[in-house]
Each structure stands twice: as C-alpha cells, then as structure tokens.
Design a protein around this motif. Structure first.
Motif, mmCIF file in Angstrom:
data_model
loop_
_atom_site.group_PDB
_atom_site.id
_atom_site.type_symbol
_atom_site.label_atom_id
_atom_site.label_comp_id
_atom_site.label_asym_id
_atom_site.label_seq_id
_atom_site.Cartn_x
_atom_site.Cartn_y
_atom_site.Cartn_z
ATOM 1 N N HIS A 136 0.862 -1.192 0.000
ATOM 2 C CA HIS A 136 0.000 0.000 0.000
ATOM 3 C C HIS A 136 0.895 1.238 0.000
ATOM 4 O O HIS A 136 1.389 1.631 1.058
ATOM 5 C CB HIS A 136 -0.898 -0.005 1.244
ATOM 6 C CG HIS A 136 -1.888 -1.125 1.289
ATOM 7 N ND1 HIS A 136 -3.235 -0.958 1.078
ATOM 8 C CD2 HIS A 136 -1.719 -2.454 1.494
ATOM 9 C CE1 HIS A 136 -3.861 -2.115 1.170
ATOM 10 N NE2 HIS A 136 -2.953 -3.042 1.426
ATOM 11 N N PRO A 137 1.103 1.858 -1.159
ATOM 12 C CA PRO A 137 2.062 2.969 -1.231
ATOM 13 C C PRO A 137 1.605 4.206 -0.462
ATOM 14 O O PRO A 137 2.447 4.956 0.042
ATOM 15 C CB PRO A 137 2.180 3.263 -2.729
ATOM 16 C CG PRO A 137 0.996 2.633 -3.359
ATOM 17 C CD PRO A 137 0.519 1.536 -2.463
ATOM 18 N N GLN A 138 0.295 4.434 -0.364
ATOM 19 C CA GLN A 138 -0.211 5.649 0.295
ATOM 20 C C GLN A 138 -0.641 5.378 1.728
ATOM 21 O O GLN A 138 -1.362 4.420 1.988
ATOM 22 C CB GLN A 138 -1.426 6.208 -0.469
ATOM 23 C CG GLN A 138 -1.105 6.678 -1.873
ATOM 24 C CD GLN A 138 0.045 7.686 -1.903
ATOM 25 O OE1 GLN A 138 0.161 8.546 -1.023
ATOM 26 N NE2 GLN A 138 0.936 7.564 -2.903
ATOM 27 N N PRO A 139 -0.208 6.222 2.651
ATOM 28 C CA PRO A 139 -0.654 6.038 4.033
ATOM 29 C C PRO A 139 -2.139 6.346 4.166
ATOM 30 O O PRO A 139 -2.664 7.210 3.456
ATOM 31 C CB PRO A 139 0.166 7.074 4.818
ATOM 32 C CG PRO A 139 0.611 8.074 3.817
ATOM 33 C CD PRO A 139 0.668 7.399 2.480
ATOM 34 N N ILE A 143 6.201 -7.307 11.340
ATOM 35 C CA ILE A 143 6.565 -7.596 9.938
ATOM 36 C C ILE A 143 5.331 -7.664 9.045
ATOM 37 O O ILE A 143 5.393 -7.325 7.864
ATOM 38 C CB ILE A 143 7.457 -8.858 9.789
ATOM 39 C CG1 ILE A 143 6.765 -10.135 10.250
ATOM 40 C CG2 ILE A 143 8.779 -8.663 10.541
ATOM 41 C CD1 ILE A 143 7.581 -11.402 9.893
ATOM 42 N N GLU A 144 4.196 -8.025 9.591
ATOM 43 C CA GLU A 144 2.965 -8.016 8.788
ATOM 44 C C GLU A 144 2.618 -6.590 8.382
ATOM 45 O O GLU A 144 2.200 -6.331 7.243
ATOM 46 C CB GLU A 144 1.817 -8.662 9.566
ATOM 47 C CG GLU A 144 1.958 -10.183 9.660
ATOM 48 C CD GLU A 144 0.954 -10.844 10.590
ATOM 49 O OE1 GLU A 144 0.673 -12.029 10.395
ATOM 50 O OE2 GLU A 144 0.469 -10.163 11.536
ATOM 51 N N SER A 145 2.804 -5.668 9.304
ATOM 52 C CA SER A 145 2.516 -4.266 8.989
ATOM 53 C C SER A 145 3.525 -3.724 7.975
ATOM 54 O O SER A 145 3.151 -3.099 6.975
ATOM 55 C CB SER A 145 2.549 -3.436 10.275
ATOM 56 O OG SER A 145 2.390 -2.064 9.993
ATOM 57 N N LEU A 146 4.799 -3.975 8.233
ATOM 58 C CA LEU A 146 5.845 -3.463 7.331
ATOM 59 C C LEU A 146 5.679 -4.040 5.927
ATOM 60 O O LEU A 146 5.911 -3.346 4.928
ATOM 61 C CB LEU A 146 7.235 -3.797 7.882
ATOM 62 C CG LEU A 146 7.587 -3.173 9.248
ATOM 63 C CD1 LEU A 146 8.954 -3.664 9.718
ATOM 64 C CD2 LEU A 146 7.552 -1.644 9.190
ATOM 65 N N ALA A 147 5.267 -5.299 5.829
ATOM 66 C CA ALA A 147 5.081 -5.925 4.515
ATOM 67 C C ALA A 147 4.039 -5.164 3.689
ATOM 68 O O ALA A 147 4.131 -5.083 2.469
ATOM 69 C CB ALA A 147 4.663 -7.387 4.676
ATOM 70 N N CYS A 148 3.048 -4.589 4.346
ATOM 71 C CA CYS A 148 2.018 -3.797 3.660
ATOM 72 C C CYS A 148 2.521 -2.391 3.337
ATOM 73 O O CYS A 148 1.849 -1.629 2.639
ATOM 74 C CB CYS A 148 0.775 -3.654 4.524
ATOM 75 S SG CYS A 148 0.066 -5.204 5.044
ATOM 76 N N GLY A 149 3.657 -2.003 3.900
ATOM 77 C CA GLY A 149 4.184 -0.661 3.701
ATOM 78 C C GLY A 149 3.918 0.268 4.872
ATOM 79 O O GLY A 149 4.325 1.437 4.848
ATOM 80 N N THR A 150 3.256 -0.239 5.904
ATOM 81 C CA THR A 150 2.874 0.642 7.014
ATOM 82 C C THR A 150 3.939 0.627 8.119
ATOM 83 O O THR A 150 4.236 -0.439 8.668
ATOM 84 C CB THR A 150 1.508 0.207 7.588
ATOM 85 O OG1 THR A 150 0.541 0.300 6.534
ATOM 86 C CG2 THR A 150 1.090 1.106 8.747
#
Lengths: 281, 281
Positions: free
Chosen positions: A108-111, A204-211
């Motif tokens: 997800h590129p956009q926050p 790591i689940e969050s970081l994998a999404c880009g967050t």
C-alpha cells in the motif's frame, strides 16, 4: 478441536509418541513443542532441534532447561534467550520468522488516516497506550483485537470505557484475509507492548504492507525494526507520540523492502536448511 | 509448590526425564502419571506398569489409549476400566487402595448422632442429596468439605442456601488428623455421588472407623462396599433415606473388619509385589 475435549495433553503426548517411535526413519526431528520433547531426545539416536516460540522468563522453566543443556535450540530472536542466559544452553541459531512471499499482502504505497492496533487485548500488550497516543495526536485509532476469556475483565475496565467511535474504534477480531487491508490502509501501526516479546509477527505483517510501526523497546523489537527506517523504537509514551508526528519521514517502500530482504519464508527456510545440515553432521 | 509457578508441566516432564534416563538401573518402573509415560515405555527395555488414578470416560483419552494397548495397566477398581472396555487394553490387575494399618484411626464402637458428608463440594459428588436426606430423616448433617475455585458458584447457589446449623452444618475443610474423629463419631457416612468414581477413599476411611456408609451405585461402589454388611448400596434417594433407617442393623465391628481384611497397605503391597514379579518375567 471440539469444545467437548477439555485436555490437550493426551494429544501432545500422542504426537510425541508418533514421532519418537519412528525416530530411526528420520534424519532429524524438528520439534516446536518447547520442553515436552527434551527427555525423548536422550532416548533416541536421531538428532533433534527445538525452535522455541514462547517467552522464557517463567521461573518454572529453569530446572528443566538446566537439566537439558545439550538440547539443540533455535531462538526466534536473540532477546528471547536472555532470561536463560545464565544456563549456558546449546543455542544453535536465531532464526527469525518469515512471511510466505506468495502470500505477502499487496503493498500500500499511500498512508491511510488512522492508527492501527492489532493483537490480543491484554495488559502486557498495553492497548491503553495506543488509546492515549490517539487522544494526544488527534489521529483516529482502530483496534482489531481478540479478547481472551482471561482478559475479559481487563477489557471491560481498562479499555471499553475509552472506546469512542469514530475516534477510538474497537472492531473486534479480524480474519487473516482482513489483516492485510487493516494494516496496509493505516497511517502507522502502534506496538506499545510491555513484555519480553519473543518475536512480534504484527511488526513484519505491517511493514510488509508498507505501514511503518511505532514500537516500544521490549524483547525482540530492536532486532525486527530498523529505527528511523521502518518506523521508530521508543523508550517512553512521550517518544511514541513524537514518533507518530515523524511518520511522514518514513518511506513505505523501504518498510516493504525490509521484510522482503529479511523476513520471508525463503530466508527462514535457508537458515533452517543450514541448521539441519550442521546437525546431521 | 510456590504460587508464582503457574505451569506444572515442566516438572512432570522433568520427572519423566529423571526416571527414563536411568531406566537401565531399574528392574521395573511404576508410573502414576497416567498416559504421560506411555511413549517412553517403547523407547526403553525396562518394563513399566502404570496405575491409573482418575476417571477414564473423557473422550480425549481414547486415541492415546488406543495407540498404547500393550502398556501394562493397573486399575484401582474394575469399574474404572469400563469406559475403555472397547479397546482391549492390557489390564494386568485391579489393585484396591489400602490404608496404612499403623495409621488406621481408632475404632469407634458406638454410633454418633449425625450424618457425615466428606469430600469436595462439586456437582458430581451431589452434596445436595446429603442435605435432602438429613431433612427427610431429621438427623443432623455435618458437611466437611473443600470448595475448589471452580465449584465456588455451585456452592453459593446450590448448597449455601440450605445450610441451617445446627441441623445442616458446614464445617469447611478438615485436616487428615480431624478426619478420623469426624467420620468415627458419625451415625453414618453419606456417599451420594453421581459420577464414575474410580475408587472412593472416603468409603474405606469411614468403615475403618466403624461408621457404615450409605452410598449410591456408581463406579466402584459395589466393589468397595458389601451391601447389608458395611452399609447400603442404593439406586435412588428414596432408598438412601430408607437405608439410613436401617443403620442399626449394621455391625460397626464388621465395617472395621471389612477394611482390615481387604483395604490395608499390606494387602495392597502384596498385590503389587505379585504384579512386579510377573512383569519382571
């Protein structure tokens, strides 16, 4: 498991029997059931390696770990080993968990515009700190969390009174499928734990999404997170509040890359293969 | 065990390791830890015999008993075996519990004036039937019982409202030393259970003091009691009430003798010696 079955230990014991009865057929036995298998390892010739998944700071663990110092152990973070540091155990590697690359959620590129809290509602996870941060920063918080029966009273007294949708929202337990959107569409994920976290998959689940993740410095957090790159590692609630203000400095692409390079199933599998080769001798 | 230790399983596992590591030093291993030792028995040459102490009608026990049909088992009553009758297990003997002769309480030749209930306050023990019998017969009842945390609500709702001293008295938990006087000074002991009792020590403890028992026909009761000699075995509450009226027919000396002949430590030890000899081959 059926709800009419109250005791899981007959099944643990059965499983150990099924494996160790056939020990001679295996090159190596990889156990994930903590100390349950330790006495068996001395009764068979096949090498065994045990990956530890839980916290190791419980006093009742000391005597059995002390007796079985020769058992091959894999930790899921270096921090996980600390409570047993005095015992000179046979740690053969730290191998971090990896997410299946094929199943990594979409990037997800956009926050998004909310803070995410995902996990159990329990005192050691400190969800009330997430609420405090939402109140201080004015950014909405969504809490996706399971409440175990043992934590029901904590939820009723410490969390429920603070729920005020839409600013502080409790959305209950979510499925594996919903997780990726929940985390990926967030502005940042809060990880306000206060316990010796052995790994912390949520990070790591969050970081994998880009967050990016704003986390407290406990247990494995310093090993999983790169401060200033994947979010912030904080020593106080004040620092966490400040860190939320600095989220725009974090490159969401770098968060994703951090996971792709370090925390995938293929990295994990390669590390285990190397341990297996070494232990087969 | 200290209250700060929450998990007993590290100690169970440690204990199994301490024994089976040294299996070669022993002629025979006698286990009292149910199925926990079964997988170990196949990994060592030393014969093992397991005395089962609990109820065997829990569905989660079936798979592990099914797998370990060859394990040498001692039941503490024939009735205890029934739930697993379909599995063709390797029962080597039924050996009843025995009281230490040296510690058998004093014989009380004269009956007292109250009915005794001793045991846990729990639904399967049916203490409310003891209360009903006291009300119907007009004979006072003394309840000496522990209330486990899990049974607290049952006690509050089903038992406490009926307590009316001096007719229905709740005296709480008593010590081993107090047991003998409590049972020996009773008119009769009530055993109104409604569960597959594997043995029922209270029955022989009461009989050893000379106090007859009025029991319901469940589990081991028919094996421990001699109907009309040591008290009465009943199929209904009505029968229990009638039986209390027939207590004067029971010879208290015969109750004591019943225990001395069948349920002493020396009888039990002789039976175990015979099993040990047989299994050593």
């Amino acid at each position: 498991m059926s709800k009419t079955l109250v005791d899981p230990f007959p099944y643990h014991t059965l499983q150990l029997g099924l494996v160790f009865d056939r020990a001679r057929e295996f090159d190596l036995i990889h156990s994930h059931v903590d100390y349950y298998a330790y006495p068996y390892t001395r009764l068979v010739a096949t090498p065994t390696v045990t990956t530890l998944h839980g916290r190791l700071d419980l006093p009742e663990l000391l005597p059995i770990y002390d007796r079985y110092r020769e058992v091959n152990l894999v930790s899921i973070s270096d921090a996980q080993r600390e409570p047993l540091a005095g015992l000179d155990l046979n740690w053969v590697a730290t191998i971090y968990h990896g997410l299946p690359v094929a199943k990594l959620g979409p990037f997800h590129p956009q926050p998004g515009d909310y803070l995410a809290y995902l996990g159990r509602i329990s005192p050691e996870k400190r969800p009330e700190i997430a609420i405090l941060i939402a109140k201080e920063t004015g950014i909405p918080l969504k809490i996706a969390a399971k409440v175990d029966r043992v934590d029901r009273s904590y939820y009723e007294h410490a969390i429920k009174p603070w729920i005020e949708p839409p600013h502080i929202e409790y959305i209950g337990e979510i499925s594996e499928e919903e997780k990726s959107a929940f985390l990926g569409e967030a502005y940042a994920t809060l990880f306000p734990i206060e316990w010796p976290e052995p790994f912390g998959l949520i990070m790591i689940e969050s970081l994998a999404c880009g967050t990016p993740v704003v986390a407290r410095r406990f247990g494995s957090v310093q090993e999983i997170m790169a401060h200033g790159l994947t979010g912030f590692i904080c020593d106080s609630v004040r620092e966490m509040i400040d860190a939320v203000g600095r989220i725009p400095d974090i490159d969401r692409q770098a968060c994703r890359r951090h996971v792709e390079e370090r925390f995938t199933d293929s990295v994990m599998a390669k590390n285990y293969e190397s341990v297996y080769q070494r232990l087969r001798g």
